[in-house]
Design a protein around this motif. Structure first.
Motif, PDB file in Angstrom:
ATOM      1  N   PHE E  28       0.851  -1.197   0.000  1.00 20.02           N
ATOM      2  CA  PHE E  28       0.000   0.000   0.000  1.00 20.02           C
ATOM      3  C   PHE E  28       0.884   1.243   0.000  1.00 20.02           C
ATOM      4  CE2 PHE E  28       0.610  -1.284   4.382  1.00 20.02           C
ATOM      5  CZ  PHE E  28       0.875  -0.119   5.059  1.00 20.02           C
ATOM      6  N   SER E  29       0.241   2.389  -0.123  1.00 23.54           N
ATOM      7  CA  SER E  29       0.959   3.657  -0.098  1.00 23.54           C
ATOM      8  C   SER E  29       0.278   4.549   0.934  1.00 23.54           C
ATOM      9  CB  SER E  29       0.899   4.335  -1.467  1.00 23.54           C
ATOM     10  OG  SER E  29       1.368   3.467  -2.475  1.00 23.54           O
ATOM     11  N   TYR E  30       1.062   5.407   1.560  1.00 23.33           N
ATOM     12  CA  TYR E  30       0.437   6.314   2.526  1.00 23.33           C
ATOM     13  C   TYR E  30       1.134   7.663   2.515  1.00 23.33           C
ATOM     14  CZ  TYR E  30       4.319   5.052   5.661  1.00 23.33           C
ATOM     15  OH  TYR E  30       5.560   4.835   6.196  1.00 23.33           O
ATOM     16  N   ILE E  62      -4.958   1.673  -0.461  1.00 28.03           N
ATOM     17  CA  ILE E  62      -4.650   0.250  -0.575  1.00 28.03           C
ATOM     18  C   ILE E  62      -5.517  -0.335  -1.677  1.00 28.03           C
ATOM     19  CG2 ILE E  62      -4.407  -1.900   0.733  1.00 28.03           C
ATOM     20  CD1 ILE E  62      -5.009  -0.227   3.262  1.00 28.03           C
ATOM     21  N   VAL E  63      -4.909  -0.892  -2.683  1.00 30.46           N
ATOM     22  CA  VAL E  63      -5.687  -1.567  -3.725  1.00 30.46           C
ATOM     23  C   VAL E  63      -5.585  -3.069  -3.494  1.00 30.46           C
ATOM     24  CG1 VAL E  63      -5.945  -1.982  -6.191  1.00 30.46           C
ATOM     25  CG2 VAL E  63      -5.304   0.291  -5.349  1.00 30.46           C
ATOM     26  N   VAL E  64      -6.740  -3.720  -3.406  1.00 33.55           N
ATOM     27  CA  VAL E  64      -6.748  -5.162  -3.123  1.00 33.55           C
ATOM     28  C   VAL E  64      -7.650  -5.877  -4.129  1.00 33.55           C
ATOM     29  CG1 VAL E  64      -6.340  -4.897  -0.653  1.00 33.55           C
ATOM     30  CG2 VAL E  64      -8.679  -4.889  -1.528  1.00 33.55           C
ATOM     31  N   TYR E  99      -1.772  -2.497 -12.936  1.00 32.44           N
ATOM     32  CA  TYR E  99      -0.561  -3.007 -13.598  1.00 32.44           C
ATOM     33  C   TYR E  99       0.602  -2.992 -12.621  1.00 32.44           C
ATOM     34  CZ  TYR E  99      -3.167  -1.478 -17.753  1.00 32.44           C
ATOM     35  OH  TYR E  99      -4.122  -1.279 -18.699  1.00 32.44           O
ATOM     36  N   ARG E 100       1.424  -3.993 -12.719  1.00 36.35           N
ATOM     37  CA  ARG E 100       2.710  -3.949 -12.017  1.00 36.35           C
ATOM     38  C   ARG E 100       3.734  -3.514 -13.058  1.00 36.35           C
ATOM     39  NH1 ARG E 100       3.275  -8.652  -8.830  1.00 36.35           N
ATOM     40  NH2 ARG E 100       3.433  -7.408  -6.933  1.00 36.35           N
ATOM     41  N   ILE E 101       4.371  -2.425 -12.812  1.00 38.64           N
ATOM     42  CA  ILE E 101       5.269  -1.854 -13.820  1.00 38.64           C
ATOM     43  C   ILE E 101       6.428  -2.795 -14.142  1.00 38.64           C
ATOM     44  CG2 ILE E 101       6.880   0.044 -14.294  1.00 38.64           C
ATOM     45  CD1 ILE E 101       5.003   1.877 -12.663  1.00 38.64           C
ATOM     46  N   ARG E 102       6.959  -3.407 -13.121  1.00 35.48           N
ATOM     47  CA  ARG E 102       8.132  -4.266 -13.304  1.00 35.48           C
ATOM     48  C   ARG E 102       7.871  -5.430 -14.243  1.00 35.48           C
ATOM     49  NH1 ARG E 102       9.329  -8.608  -9.689  1.00 35.48           N
ATOM     50  NH2 ARG E 102       7.867  -7.643  -8.244  1.00 35.48           N
ATOM     51  N   THR E 103       6.695  -6.071 -14.100  1.00 38.76           N
ATOM     52  CA  THR E 103       6.439  -7.301 -14.856  1.00 38.76           C
ATOM     53  C   THR E 103       5.399  -7.125 -15.937  1.00 38.76           C
ATOM     54  OG1 THR E 103       4.727  -7.847 -13.271  1.00 38.76           O
ATOM     55  CG2 THR E 103       6.929  -8.734 -12.841  1.00 38.76           C
TER      56      THR E 103
ATOM     57  N   THR F  34       4.838   7.496   0.868  1.00 38.56           N
ATOM     58  CA  THR F  34       5.683   6.384   1.287  1.00 38.56           C
ATOM     59  C   THR F  34       5.002   5.112   0.796  1.00 38.56           C
ATOM     60  OG1 THR F  34       6.202   7.629   3.257  1.00 38.56           O
ATOM     61  CG2 THR F  34       6.851   5.317   3.241  1.00 38.56           C
ATOM     62  N   GLY F  35       5.766   4.275   0.155  1.00 43.73           N
ATOM     63  CA  GLY F  35       5.182   3.050  -0.375  1.00 43.73           C
ATOM     64  C   GLY F  35       5.635   1.845   0.418  1.00 43.73           C
ATOM     65  N   VAL F  36       4.693   0.955   0.651  1.00 46.03           N
ATOM     66  CA  VAL F  36       5.024  -0.313   1.293  1.00 46.03           C
ATOM     67  C   VAL F  36       4.829  -1.398   0.243  1.00 46.03           C
ATOM     68  CG1 VAL F  36       4.382  -1.929   3.130  1.00 46.03           C
ATOM     69  CG2 VAL F  36       4.224   0.547   3.502  1.00 46.03           C
ATOM     70  N   GLY F  37       5.814  -2.254   0.060  1.00 36.79           N
ATOM     71  CA  GLY F  37       5.679  -3.278  -0.970  1.00 36.79           C
ATOM     72  C   GLY F  37       6.755  -4.333  -0.850  1.00 36.79           C
ATOM     73  N   ASN F  38       7.090  -4.921  -1.992  1.00 33.30           N
ATOM     74  CA  ASN F  38       8.097  -5.979  -1.990  1.00 33.30           C
ATOM     75  C   ASN F  38       9.495  -5.457  -1.733  1.00 33.30           C
ATOM     76  OD1 ASN F  38       6.672  -8.368  -2.592  1.00 33.30           O
ATOM     77  ND2 ASN F  38       6.351  -7.648  -4.697  1.00 33.30           N
ATOM     78  N   GLU F  39       9.759  -4.267  -2.242  1.00 39.93           N
ATOM     79  CA  GLU F  39      11.125  -3.800  -2.168  1.00 39.93           C
ATOM     80  C   GLU F  39      11.540  -3.512  -0.727  1.00 39.93           C
ATOM     81  OE1 GLU F  39      14.098  -0.538  -4.270  1.00 39.93           O
ATOM     82  OE2 GLU F  39      11.979  -0.111  -4.086  1.00 39.93           O
ATOM     83  N   LYS F  40      12.778  -3.855  -0.443  1.00 35.19           N
ATOM     84  CA  LYS F  40      13.333  -3.524   0.876  1.00 35.19           C
ATOM     85  C   LYS F  40      14.554  -2.640   0.678  1.00 35.19           C
ATOM     86  CE  LYS F  40      11.184  -6.821   3.571  1.00 35.19           C
ATOM     87  NZ  LYS F  40       9.834  -6.271   3.282  1.00 35.19           N
ATOM     88  N   GLN F  56      10.300   5.916  -0.134  1.00 39.19           N
ATOM     89  CA  GLN F  56       9.793   7.126  -0.788  1.00 39.19           C
ATOM     90  C   GLN F  56       9.389   6.843  -2.229  1.00 39.19           C
ATOM     91  OE1 GLN F  56       9.705  10.710  -0.175  1.00 39.19           O
ATOM     92  NE2 GLN F  56       9.438   9.920   1.884  1.00 39.19           N
ATOM     93  N   ARG F  57       8.200   7.239  -2.598  1.00 42.64           N
ATOM     94  CA  ARG F  57       7.731   7.085  -3.974  1.00 42.64           C
ATOM     95  C   ARG F  57       7.031   8.368  -4.404  1.00 42.64           C
ATOM     96  NH1 ARG F  57       9.825   2.603  -5.322  1.00 42.64           N
ATOM     97  NH2 ARG F  57       9.588   0.869  -3.885  1.00 42.64           N
ATOM     98  N   ARG F  58       6.803   8.475  -5.681  1.00 44.08           N
ATOM     99  CA  ARG F  58       6.017   9.597  -6.167  1.00 44.08           C
ATOM    100  C   ARG F  58       4.685   9.073  -6.691  1.00 44.08           C
ATOM    101  NH1 ARG F  58       9.236  14.551  -8.289  1.00 44.08           N
ATOM    102  NH2 ARG F  58       9.341  14.781  -6.038  1.00 44.08           N
ATOM    103  N   VAL F  85      12.804  -4.999  -8.415  1.00 42.50           N
ATOM    104  CA  VAL F  85      11.656  -4.958  -7.519  1.00 42.50           C
ATOM    105  C   VAL F  85      11.455  -3.521  -7.033  1.00 42.50           C
ATOM    106  CG1 VAL F  85      10.744  -5.716  -5.299  1.00 42.50           C
ATOM    107  CG2 VAL F  85      11.983  -7.322  -6.731  1.00 42.50           C
ATOM    108  N   GLY F  86      10.229  -3.057  -7.098  1.00 49.33           N
ATOM    109  CA  GLY F  86       9.961  -1.719  -6.583  1.00 49.33           C
ATOM    110  C   GLY F  86       9.624  -0.703  -7.649  1.00 49.33           C
ATOM    111  N   ASP F  87       9.385  -1.154  -8.856  1.00 48.86           N
ATOM    112  CA  ASP F  87       9.088  -0.199  -9.922  1.00 48.86           C
ATOM    113  C   ASP F  87       7.742   0.496  -9.757  1.00 48.86           C
ATOM    114  OD1 ASP F  87      11.456  -0.461 -11.206  1.00 48.86           O
ATOM    115  OD2 ASP F  87      10.741  -1.766 -12.803  1.00 48.86           O
ATOM    116  N   GLY F  88       6.845  -0.171  -9.021  1.00 48.28           N
ATOM    117  CA  GLY F  88       5.591   0.504  -8.728  1.00 48.28           C
ATOM    118  C   GLY F  88       4.386  -0.043  -9.488  1.00 48.28           C
ATOM    119  N   LYS F  89       3.285   0.663  -9.350  1.00 48.04           N
ATOM    120  CA  LYS F  89       1.997   0.184  -9.854  1.00 48.04           C
ATOM    121  C   LYS F  89       1.258   1.287 -10.617  1.00 48.04           C
ATOM    122  CE  LYS F  89       1.484  -3.883  -7.573  1.00 48.04           C
ATOM    123  NZ  LYS F  89       2.789  -3.976  -6.929  1.00 48.04           N
ATOM    124  N   ILE F  90       0.344   0.839 -11.429  1.00 46.84           N
ATOM    125  CA  ILE F  90      -0.590   1.777 -12.059  1.00 46.84           C
ATOM    126  C   ILE F  90      -2.002   1.279 -11.804  1.00 46.84           C
ATOM    127  CG2 ILE F  90      -1.326   2.836 -14.237  1.00 46.84           C
ATOM    128  CD1 ILE F  90       1.438   2.222 -15.363  1.00 46.84           C
TER     129      ILE F  90
END
Ligand SMILES: Nc1ncnc2c1ncn2[C@@H]1O[C@H](COP(=O)(O)OP(=O)(O)O)[C@@H](O)[C@H]1O
Ligand SMILES: Nc1ncnc2c1ncn2[C@@H]1O[C@H](COP(=O)(O)OP(=O)(O)O)[C@@H](O)[C@H]1O
Ligand SMILES: Nc1ncnc2c1ncn2[C@@H]1O[C@H](COP(=O)(O)OP(=O)(O)O)[C@@H](O)[C@H]1O
Lengths: 112, 399, 399, 399, 112, 112
Positions: E28-30, E62-64, E99-103, F34-40, F56-58, F85-90
């Motif tokens: 998620f993002s906050y 949060i998108v689920v 969409y997941r940008i990475r994949t 702030t993004g929470v996801g796979n990337e560490k 940190q994300r935009r 990992v961590g490229d983000g979402k649309i």
């Protein structure tokens, strides 16, 4: 229920807030964003003169029950207006469900 | 020790303490004029300049500069200086040495490898700076013998730092995004309040820098010191005001960061002649510095396309050279305008050029060797993300 | 020069350098107590106070103040002061003059035109301040001859600045949104840490301000200077503590910015009498200042509805006057409580009132003329967007 | 007063003014190393340390420390000290006293009740600190008589503050979220630039702290003072550099806040021996301090699980004790390495331990009583929301 | 897929995050917003006592995928709760595509 | 009309903006989250080594008329991509109505 997202000039926020208050829209959230659009702002930094369309704006997110939609949009349209390029936008979208965390109320009840 | 000697020693200590504080000023200016993602790295570089400078100058640099002259070119080196009667001078010279190194830090901010920078800073403080310093301030140096005047170090400290900054900025190259399609872009400083506080602190410290360089305050020195304080203050004020007016006319608005640079330019320019010119001379030197700094920053940025985020090259290099030359014009004793002819001016030019060449050549060698060995620049993605998170694994601003 | 004379000169220089640093303190307090959108403008105003003050006081103001007295009212003006034996005094007086101007800056922050402010600042430093200063400090001034005591300038510097600030704040008018429906609204300062650092710096500088005003440290002056340092410190501490307690009792919480103002109020109040009162007297003066500043800020804000974002009128104007009067009460030599009767108190009152009238009238004329000619206030939309983006085309805080 | 006496007095005043400024340094370090939601509270605590310290030490503490000795244990107390010939000493000692109290503030930051802290600070300045100070610095104290050396207060000021900080941090307990599942979590400081500026200011002030403790500068003292300045500077530089290298090797990156702590550790460690060791000795003491501070912070945080946000216990307590012991090793006159045997080292150990016990016991009593009466800790929700909004009803950072 | 927007007390964020983690909502993002609502906070600034309904809040987006909706809402409702006015709101809306940008994955796959 | 919400690396923002510009999407708003996801991301603070998924994300919020949807998504997918990992979402959702405050235009017209 509808979500109204309004992107307005920071300098107009006071008036908009007051207008929302008048029509009894007393619940919303806002934050500052950078807006890209038609408006250009001239800057000078260390001798470099440039103009940018990245301008500070305030983003309002207001969820209202359907009967409130129209008057809320109108209030914002009226008070955020200057007539100059850059006054901003209002976007309306649908909200499926809403909850008030404190009372667990759902739907329009949670918006009162 | 008699009271007069104590007075001199105390003045040197107090002045040295003020100069010490300039390190905080440099740090704040550099932090403020660059982006937040690199702020911690800048703090570390400046902090290390001070630490390495303090240790290196004591361990070696001081004798390279002030040791018995070998051919008027270099002092006889001696490790770990420890002369109980001379500790006040060691202190005063140490804080000067740290200044020269720190000047470079600003010009290469935001893209330079930390380890590389530290090595450069060390070489600067124990070799480059002390040798050219020897030429002018040890007493037997060849420039002293020529009659070269650089009272508190417009050239010895500031130009040396400024030219090394120029070389560093060129070798390291501009920050990503600074020049696109042949155009110079603005990369905004992230906190001009820090920048302004830094300038106030530098101005404050400069009273020690110039006033302390009299190396005495007793007897006849007393009025000299007072005059130095006044010329220093007038030049800074005139330069800042002038820079502001120039930007107002030229860009349409009084530019904040240029005005701050203006004050520093005036301070650098008066440093050579603070004891040799009249208040009116200082005022005019300040005006010249205020004009020059604005156009110099412009020229270096837009024409030379050398990326110097804080204006160190213009402030210290250009105005250091300029101020040294202007001594030949405004010195009440021997200056061109006071009937002294071109002699002094000529000597000043020789000093400015020879020390300039020295600084450029030696720092080029150092930066070049570093580039070919351990590298001078952080990887592209580190630069984009910011040096703090990669080089130090932390951000300086949090919640 | 003999060692004692050098001691005096050195002390004046060191004290002057400390006073110089107060400019940074004022800047930080004003920046911190106002909104971020105007921070760069405040920096520029304070910076220009220093530059214009330094140049203007040298060029003209110093002789207007200390030149040969014309009718006990004004010094004989002389352009571009240059007396090789007196440069330390020029420096010390210059930094004082810059202070008087800077006080106004805070009170009119956030809505005043930059060019207008600069003109006012210039007139303040070369005319308004030096003339009333002449009355008290030149030796032949009419207030000196009456026996008026204002040791380091509670009235001469601070009240003059404070009353000019009052006039400025009235003529310019309150910031948009400060008063709505007859109610005073809070407009929050954007960085109280800057504010606190500023107060620390001011307190520091005040040791030079008051201690240096002895204008000597040799011989008998030595213990006087020490006592001044102590009275200054005690009054500041007592006032800050008192202000904190008052806000705690009165608003339910120890208020940060009021406590900071409290320290400054104590410093201003002790400035007139720092050399004339005992430590206990200083302590009590501090307590009085701490109480007065809180209620004065309250009164000016809520009753008079004069918008003074940093409290400059109360801190400098009200407490400057108060402190000067209290000399008549607490002076160990001649004070009311020490059996001196009402004479000294009466003289103090005459001085406070006459200089107050002078400051109010002259600064009103200046502000009024400026208002009717080039205007004193920025357009409404500039004020709402912030002065930085309009007057300087940049923001001070970026990424 | 003759010129030499004036010189001494002036040096003490100047040094005292520098020490005064350390309050700003402590404030900035503590503010920078903790979270923004508590920044205003930290300002208020530090500010009150200064105010209460200034008033309390004058009102009582100074005579408890320096009054005629009662059994070599405590000075004869006397209210409201007022000796016209001794005001410079009162000032110098006052700013020292304020330092001791302030050290505690950082260690208990972010969760301690404001009112409680103020009471502790008062007791610290008028009782705890002056009594142990009496043992060492009054001349007739029992530790002086044993031959204990603590020139400028590694133990007398810093260790006392450090151990009280340890006790405070234990009694108050860790911040919520600091230790979870037996693991120590990072709670990031919110502005390391403030932290860095604070360290520069502290380093600056330390020249006054150590240099001023010679309490003279005339005659033979002149070269002593110079040497003190050099040893102070070298130890700080060596310690900061060492701490940086240690973190680089140990955590993989040069850690910013640890490097800053390193400088402070070096300064604390050299404080006891600054006048007794050679430059080389200072250099080595600095290196030791730089190593020790990193592992000490680690140990106290991860093993002892005592939450000390700014590292005050390690910097002041541990390195204060260490530095005092090292005098027994490095003193050129009587130190172990200089053929002096173990005698001095033994005496140093007695002093370190006895003062340590004193500080721990007395501050434990005070904190314990406060805990059982008015309480030491803010309610959980206040802590989570931040002390500023609850204790002071305002935030320090706004728009 | 649904978007859950939750506006909560900053002080409750730690618990909410932990609870989301428990139910394996690790994406998620906050960001921080200012919320206007029922709650009032008393302030004092330089002697001016005022109470404001502009309060710092944290905004979670949060998108689920649909099956996760209910438990996510419940987790937040439970952990963000204090019972005091000002606990905040949860809004649910529809997401058409992700969409997941990475994949370059699309739809629910991109949310795993 | 559709709303495209893209959460990307801050370091990719320049490229993404440029790409949007190329396809004539010149209107949007963005802010930092702030993004929470796979990337560490590995951090060290005062000797404590920890790794956090709070990065940190935009956040970009772009409202476009339907014909623009596809190319906008593609432009972002391409330029925000690093493969790490961590490229983000649309995320794409529906917008019911849009207004330009300055002109009171509604619907797609307001987006031109
Ligand atoms: N399609 C959009 N999506 C998101 N934000 C937008 C969009 N269009 C405009 N905005 C926001 O509205 C602000 C004002 O728009 P702009 O084009 O400058 O002025 P105007 O609406 O008067 O033509 C922009 O800075 C941006 O923040
Ligand atoms: N209709 C809404 N639209 C957007 N945000 C809202 C709305 N209603 C409430 N909020 C957010 O939720 C926060 C808490 O709401 P509040 O009315 O104070 O408490 P409660 O929900 O307990 O009655 C507000 O500060 C605001 O940020
Ligand atoms: N379901 C989600 N809802 C909101 N934001 C998300 C969601 N999933 C990912 N994000 C955002 O996208 C960022 C990148 O996602 P991450 O899982 O780290 O990488 P990747 O997408 O390459 O697997 C996160 O830091 C977060 O800001």
């Amino acid at each position: 229920m509808k979500k109204i997202e309004a992107i307005i000039r920071k300098s107009k926020f006071g008036e908009v807030k007051e207008a929302l208050h008048q029509i009894e829209v007393n619940f919303f959230s806002y934050w500052d964003v950078t807006g890209v659009g038609n408006e250009k702002e001239g800057h000078v930094y260390r001798g470099i003169t440039y103009s940018t369309s990245d301008i500070q704006r305030r983003f309002l997110s207001i969820v209202v029950s359907d009967p409130f939609l129209e008057r809320t949009v109108e209030a914002i349209l009226k008070t955020a207006y200057t007539g100059q390029v850059g006054d901003g936008k209002i976007f309306v979208s649908d909200i499926e469900e809403a909850y008030r965390i404190r009372t667990k109320e759902k739907g329009s009840d949670s918006l009162k | 020790m008699d009271a007069n000697a104590v007075l001199d020693l105390m003045w040197i200590l107090v002045a040295g303490i003020l100069v010490f504080f300039m390190q905080a000023g440099f740090t704040l200016v550099e932090v403020g004029f660059t982006r937040s993602k690199n702020a911690g790295n800048i703090v570390m570089k400046n902090f290390m300049d001070l630490c390495i400078g303090s240790l290196g100058f004591w361990a070696l640099g001081y004798t390279v500069m002030y040791g018995e002259s070998i051919g008027s070119f270099i002092g006889k080196p001696n490790l770990f200086y420890d002369n109980a009667e001379d500790m006040h001078n060691l202190f005063f010279q140490t804080v000067f040495a740290a200044t020269a190194a720190t000047i470079v830090s600003g010009a290469v901010a935001g893209r330079t490898k930390f380890s590389t920078y530290i090595i450069f800073s060390f070489i600067m403080t124990v070799i480059i700076y002390p040798i050219s310093g020897h030429w002018v301030w040890q007493g037997d140096g060849w420039l002293t013998q020529l009659g070269f005047i650089d009272f508190a170090g417009s050239t010895v400290v500031h130009s040396v730092g400024g030219w090394a900054a120029l070389v560093g900025a060129i070798v390291v190259g501009p920050r990503i995004g600074k020049y696109t399609d042949g155009k110079s872009n603005a990369i905004l400083g992230h906190n001009l309040i820090f920048g302004a506080l830094g300038v106030f602190i530098l101005w404050l410290g400069w009273f020690g820098f110039n006033g302390g360089s009299e190396l005495a305050i007793s007897g006849d020195s007393a009025n000299n010191v007072s005059r130095i304080i006044i010329t220093t203050n007038l030049a800074a004020a005139a330069a800042a005001l002038t820079a502001m007016i120039v930007t107002w006319l030229y860009y349409g608005r009084p530019d904040i960061s240029m005005t701050l640079n203006g004050a520093l330019a005036g301070l650098v320019a008066i440093t050579a002649g603070c004891a040799a010119v009249s208040p009116m001379g200082a005022f005019i030197i300040g005006i010249i510095a205020g004009v020059v700094v604005v156009f110099s920053i412009d020229f270096i940025d837009k024409k030379l396309k050398v990326d110097d985020p804080v204006g160190a090259i213009s402030v210290h290099g250009v105005n250091g050279a300029l101020g040294t030359l202007l001594v030949g014009v405004f010195a009440t004793d021997g200056g061109l305008l006071y009937g002294g002819g071109f002699t002094q001016l000529g000597v000043q030019a020789i000093g400015v050029v020879s020390i300039g060449v020295w600084a450029v050549v030696t720092s080029f060698i150092v930066f070049y060797v570093l580039k070919k060995t351990i590298g001078v620049r952080v990887p592209k993605e580190e630069e984009i993300d910011g040096l703090d998170i990669h080089e130090h694994k932390t951000n300086v601003y949090n919640d």
